[in-house]
Write an enzyme that holds these catalytic residues in place. Structure first.
Site, PDB file in Angstrom:
ATOM      1  N   ASP A  81       0.827  -1.206   0.000  1.00  0.00           N
ATOM      2  CA  ASP A  81       0.000   0.000   0.000  1.00  0.00           C
ATOM      3  C   ASP A  81       0.862   1.257   0.000  1.00  0.00           C
ATOM      4  OD1 ASP A  81       0.949  -0.157   2.580  1.00  0.00           O
ATOM      5  OD2 ASP A  81      -1.009   0.029   3.554  1.00  0.00           O
ATOM      6  N   SER A  82       2.180   1.074   0.105  1.00  0.00           N
ATOM      7  CA  SER A  82       3.102   2.205  -0.052  1.00  0.00           C
ATOM      8  C   SER A  82       3.026   2.775  -1.464  1.00  0.00           C
ATOM      9  CB  SER A  82       4.535   1.795   0.281  1.00  0.00           C
ATOM     10  OG  SER A  82       4.882   0.586  -0.372  1.00  0.00           O
ATOM     11  N   ASP A 120      -0.969  -6.293  -0.163  1.00  0.00           N
ATOM     12  CA  ASP A 120      -1.340  -5.558   1.057  1.00  0.00           C
ATOM     13  C   ASP A 120      -2.849  -5.320   1.115  1.00  0.00           C
ATOM     14  OD1 ASP A 120       0.455  -4.922   3.048  1.00  0.00           O
ATOM     15  OD2 ASP A 120       1.271  -3.176   2.009  1.00  0.00           O
ATOM     16  N   LYS A 150      -1.165  -9.440   3.074  1.00  0.00           N
ATOM     17  CA  LYS A 150      -0.441  -8.912   4.239  1.00  0.00           C
ATOM     18  C   LYS A 150      -1.330  -7.907   4.955  1.00  0.00           C
ATOM     19  CE  LYS A 150       2.995  -5.820   3.973  1.00  0.00           C
ATOM     20  NZ  LYS A 150       2.617  -4.792   4.989  1.00  0.00           N
ATOM     21  N   GLU A 220       9.591  -3.809  10.738  1.00  0.00           N
ATOM     22  CA  GLU A 220       9.996  -2.532  10.147  1.00  0.00           C
ATOM     23  C   GLU A 220      10.474  -1.536  11.190  1.00  0.00           C
ATOM     24  OE1 GLU A 220       8.326   1.000   7.150  1.00  0.00           O
ATOM     25  OE2 GLU A 220       7.142  -0.824   7.489  1.00  0.00           O
TER      26      GLU A 220
END
Length: 355
Positions: A81-82, A120, A150, A220
């Protein structure tokens, strides 16, 4: 007269080409088949993890980048989703919708034939209920072409979502440490695990997601020692991003590792944890400037990049038709273009002789 096997095969292929609905003389060749290797599976990842072989992961968002990952033999491709930030230009991952994510997923699925594909779940598509979570996960697989999904965090609603999705028969990757979808609570893109309570929470969160049935975890932006603790405490692989060398594998964003652009994270600069393996952005900028220069000066396209020709007979006919239509200016332009690009069709500005 008898034919050899090779002759029969050539004859068959010739007939097959005649039956094809794909024209032989096409402008674009179309995508070529990738390699014949099978797609990476969860079993392959578990085997690598058991053998302590590092797992390679890259986040990508489109067909061209997916083809590159495929060629490089990357184990896992995450459609993150980045994309909200890297591709759509938003300041956070929150705005991207499920429909937008599905477009990215499908593009990647067409290009990456061997990596395990992880899609995502975007913010707002799985938190309300387990039914919502399962419905979204199903769409990511059925409509997006992903192998797994994810999700971020380990709040009770996220744990319930993970359990429900796994029970629905869909593999789930978890995400701990800095979870970008929670920046409203975290107060921005801040590293996690820097004090005792936060470090313990990272490990406990990882364990909770493992118990929920996740096959692996993204870890992360945490100190390497915290990532080492989480990795040692788990039976499933950890994939680090800004978490040091002690995870089971590593992930970087395609655009970041290639130095394609300044990532919107951290005041519009590349994240501190990212190593740039190339400066593709510089090459792109240079190429765009050269292109602009050549178009402005008229040197592009030249004869070598104007490949499509008209034979003399068709050229003469075209010229005559323009003149019949009273389009003298267009006819003159054609004659001038012929003089420049195909002198054989022109002689002193006059209409060339027919074949």
């Amino acid at each position: 007269m008898s034919f050899s096997r090779a002759q029969k095969a050539r004859c068959f292929l010739s007939h097959l080409r005649c039956m094809s609905n794909i024209p032989e003389n096409t402008v674009y060749g179309g995508p070529k088949p990738q390699n014949s290797l099978q797609r990476v599976t969860l079993t392959n990842l578990r085997q690598k993890h058991k053998r302590h072989e590092p797992i390679t992961v890259v986040t990508a968002y489109d067909y061209p980048s997916a083809v590159h990952l495929d060629t490089a033999g990357i184990d896992v491709c995450i459609v993150g989703d980045s994309a909200s930030m890297v591709v759509h230009g938003h300041d956070t991952t929150l705005p991207i919708t499920l429909d937008e994510m599905l477009v990215h997923c499908r593009a990647v699925a067409r290009g990456a034939k061997t990596p395990l594909l992880v899609g995502d779940l975007p913010f707002g598509t799985y938190e309300s209920s387990t039914n919502q979570a399962v419905d979204t996960a199903v769409r990511v697989l059925k409509e997006g072409g992903m192998d797994t999904i994810k999700l971020e965090g380990a709040s009770p609603s996220r744990i319930s979502a993970a359990i429900a999705i796994v029970e629905a028969g869909i593999a789930v990757m978890g995400h701990v440490g800095l979870t970008p979808q929670a920046i409203s609570v975290l107060g921005g893109f801040r590293p996690q695990g820097k004090n005792i309570a936060s470090a313990v929470k990272v490990v406990e969160t990882a364990l909770a997601l493992q118990e929920a049935g996740c096959f692996g975890l993204i870890v992360e932006c945490v100190p390497p020692l915290v990532a080492a603790a989480a990795t040692a405490a788990l039976r499933i692989p950890t994939i680090g991003i800004g978490a040091g060398p002690f995870c089971s594998g590593q992930v970087l964003v395609y655009h970041d590792l290639l130095g394609m652009m300044q990532h919107p994270h951290h005041a519009k600069v590349t994240p501190k944890f990212c190593k740039q393996y190339a400066r593709v952005g510089d090459v792109v900028n240079k190429a765009l400037l050269e292109y602009k220069e050549e178009v402005t000066s008229g040197s592009f396209p030249g004869p070598s990049h104007s490949p499509y020709k008209m034979n003399n007979k068709e050229f003469d006919g075209f010229l005559n038709e323009l003149q019949k239509l009273g389009l003298d200016k267009a006819a003159s332009a054609v004659a001038e273009a012929a003089a420049k690009y195909d002198p054989a069709k022109s002689s002193n500005g006059e209409s060339p002789a027919k074949d």
